[in-house]
Design an enzyme around this catalytic site. Sequence first.
Site, PDB file in Angstrom:
ATOM      1  N   GLU A  80       0.872  -1.178   0.000  1.00 16.99           N
ATOM      2  CA  GLU A  80       0.000   0.000   0.000  1.00 16.99           C
ATOM      3  C   GLU A  80       0.909   1.228   0.000  1.00 16.99           C
ATOM      4  O   GLU A  80       1.827   1.342   0.804  1.00 16.99           O
ATOM      5  CB  GLU A  80      -0.911  -0.029   1.243  1.00 16.99           C
ATOM      6  CG  GLU A  80      -2.141   0.850   1.115  1.00 16.99           C
ATOM      7  CD  GLU A  80      -1.821   2.320   1.243  1.00 16.99           C
ATOM      8  OE1 GLU A  80      -2.174   3.102   0.316  1.00 16.99           O
ATOM      9  OE2 GLU A  80      -1.195   2.710   2.243  1.00 16.99           O
ATOM     10  N   HIS A  81       0.609   2.183  -0.879  1.00 15.54           N
ATOM     11  CA  HIS A  81       1.575   3.194  -1.299  1.00 15.54           C
ATOM     12  C   HIS A  81       1.608   4.445  -0.430  1.00 15.54           C
ATOM     13  O   HIS A  81       2.532   5.252  -0.549  1.00 15.54           O
ATOM     14  CB  HIS A  81       1.221   3.590  -2.738  1.00 15.54           C
ATOM     15  CG  HIS A  81       2.364   4.114  -3.559  1.00 15.54           C
ATOM     16  ND1 HIS A  81       3.579   4.500  -3.037  1.00 15.54           N
ATOM     17  CD2 HIS A  81       2.476   4.306  -4.894  1.00 15.54           C
ATOM     18  CE1 HIS A  81       4.362   4.922  -4.001  1.00 15.54           C
ATOM     19  NE2 HIS A  81       3.720   4.808  -5.133  1.00 15.54           N
ATOM     20  N   CYS A  82       0.643   4.661   0.463  1.00 16.25           N
ATOM     21  CA  CYS A  82       0.499   6.003   1.040  1.00 16.25           C
ATOM     22  C   CYS A  82       1.709   6.423   1.877  1.00 16.25           C
ATOM     23  O   CYS A  82       2.033   7.612   1.918  1.00 16.25           O
ATOM     24  CB  CYS A  82      -0.801   6.136   1.824  1.00 16.25           C
ATOM     25  SG  CYS A  82      -0.847   5.303   3.413  1.00 16.25           S
ATOM     26  N   LEU A  91       4.739   4.426   1.792  1.00 17.07           N
ATOM     27  CA  LEU A  91       5.906   3.677   1.345  1.00 17.07           C
ATOM     28  C   LEU A  91       6.123   3.829  -0.161  1.00 17.07           C
ATOM     29  O   LEU A  91       5.200   3.607  -0.942  1.00 17.07           O
ATOM     30  CB  LEU A  91       5.724   2.189   1.669  1.00 17.07           C
ATOM     31  CG  LEU A  91       5.683   1.811   3.146  1.00 17.07           C
ATOM     32  CD1 LEU A  91       5.183   0.384   3.319  1.00 17.07           C
ATOM     33  CD2 LEU A  91       7.062   1.984   3.780  1.00 17.07           C
TER      34      LEU A  91
END
Length: 610
Positions: free
Chosen positions: A322-324, A326
């Site tokens: 999950e990108h938020c 990282l």
Amino acid sequence: MNGSQDLSARTFGNEDGLPRVPLPTVEDSCARFLEWCAPLLTAEQLAATEEAVQRFRGPGSPAHVLQDALLRYDAEDGVHSWLDTFWPYRYLGRRDRIALNANFFFLFADSGASRPGQIERAAELTAAALHHKVRLDEERIPPVVGRGGPQSMEQNKYLFSATRIPGTELDTVRTPYTEQWPGPSTERHIVVFYRGGMFRMDVLGADGTPHSLDDLAAGLCAIIEAGTVGAAPGTSVGHLTTKARAEWASSRQALIDHDPVNAELLDTVERALFCVALDDLVPADDLSAGGALLHGDSGNRWFDKAVSLVVFADGTAGINVEHCCLDGTTILSFVDAMLEEPAREQSRKSGARDQGVPGFAPLRFVLDEVLRADVREADEAFAAYAADTATTIVSFDDFGGDAAKRLRISPDAFVQMAYQLAHRRAKGKTGATYESIATRQFHHGRTEAMRVVTPEVLDFVAAMEDPAADAATRRAALRAAADKHVARAKECQAGQAPEQHLWELQLVQRRRGAELGVTGPLALYDSPGWTTMRDDYLSTSSAPSVNISYFGFGSTSSQCIGVAYVLLPERFNLHLSTPRAVAGEMHLFAEQVRVAVRELRDLLAADTDG
């Protein structure tokens, strides 16, 4: 910091000494914006954009009020960067589904005939991750040093126990190292998925000591035995994490309202160190494995979790992120740490010891028929959405970064020029192209948005497509475009780029426009330049690691090709994605990339000055 002698050896010891991300002036960003968008515009569109920019940066423009507010914010105590608010709005503000649209994956390099089976591989990855956590908690992960100085390690704080929480208008993120949850996570469990069932499994003992590798394998065996039958239809709550964010927020609240047990289970999932998904799939090939890592069996995932290790039935493995909080650079370092040393040795170094079969328990949500129907509908909708995404891979085992260097050209510039030539041949046009550029040399630095298309790129593509152009002309155009690419990348690395700055000014107006007296529309954001430059035809990002076979993410728009590439000294692999409606163009692009790489390599190799 004036040299290596001043560097701290602690993981986070250099962060406060890093320079701050520079805040561009309105004038500088406007000038760069016009330069960046101009190659994509007609003369009429450029004139309209120039007029809008002139009004935006002119004396008395509301843009200066927004800039002053951003300057004041950047100077506030506790603010690490003028981008501190930008990043949450960029990632947590998106309202579509994050599964496939935002999360990304890495497919780990195959260990061939020596690859362990599913349980052993999952246990090894878990043990290696725990070793990383032990070192991180004690700040024994060496800080990354590059580009002449230390890099920000801040994102490492969000590898363990970080979870995105859906919201109606804006998501939040639940992480350690915050006021609400100070210091590293003290949780002792992970969540294991198997056949749509969810299980809590303790991986650390009561005193925080990791379970041994054999213990972990025994625990996973016990979970597989307990979950053999699989979850009943409509009960795999992980499907709900695939929904658009406001819809998932509503479903999450419905779970909590229905029974207090559900709130406890959500807390267990959200506080878990990470997830491990055990899939029954035996991937037919790397493309199949990539698809399963990108979307897979959504009942066997929790896409809101920062880190999910996925292990297939044959031991093939990867990670969904999950990108938020990282970016790829941080996950690459984590994956390298997990895979570059034998897991048993890492387990020993972590202090792990035999403590018996780890405690585990199924996580069974209390569902009524309405909630079960919600789960089934989410499953069906995401399966259809995933089916509407086309992917393919391209692999070169005879070309890599070293070959490009021997041709006296930047490896990244070379492949980006190959993409531009292939795109023109596949789609008949040059379109907006995004490339992610890391800026971790700054305090809390993340990435900058680079736009690849320059006048030099247009000249290069035109020369390659001009039958009258000789080899010398084409080589000169290629080198000029590559040199410009390198120069622009360096500007982005230095924080000298317009897009995120102008975007944040727009967001300041949305958040505080009434307070600041800036409520009317600003013409720049409706200009042809702004809308065209940000309407991607290619969205590109690189993940160089010998431990990665493929890196991938979903497309970002109806015509976009997502280009995730692993460019190593001796090999070059790409994972491409696009909406199925335009899959033919993606496959043609893939074919043309193969042609372009060979063609450009031969062109430069024939240079008698080489």
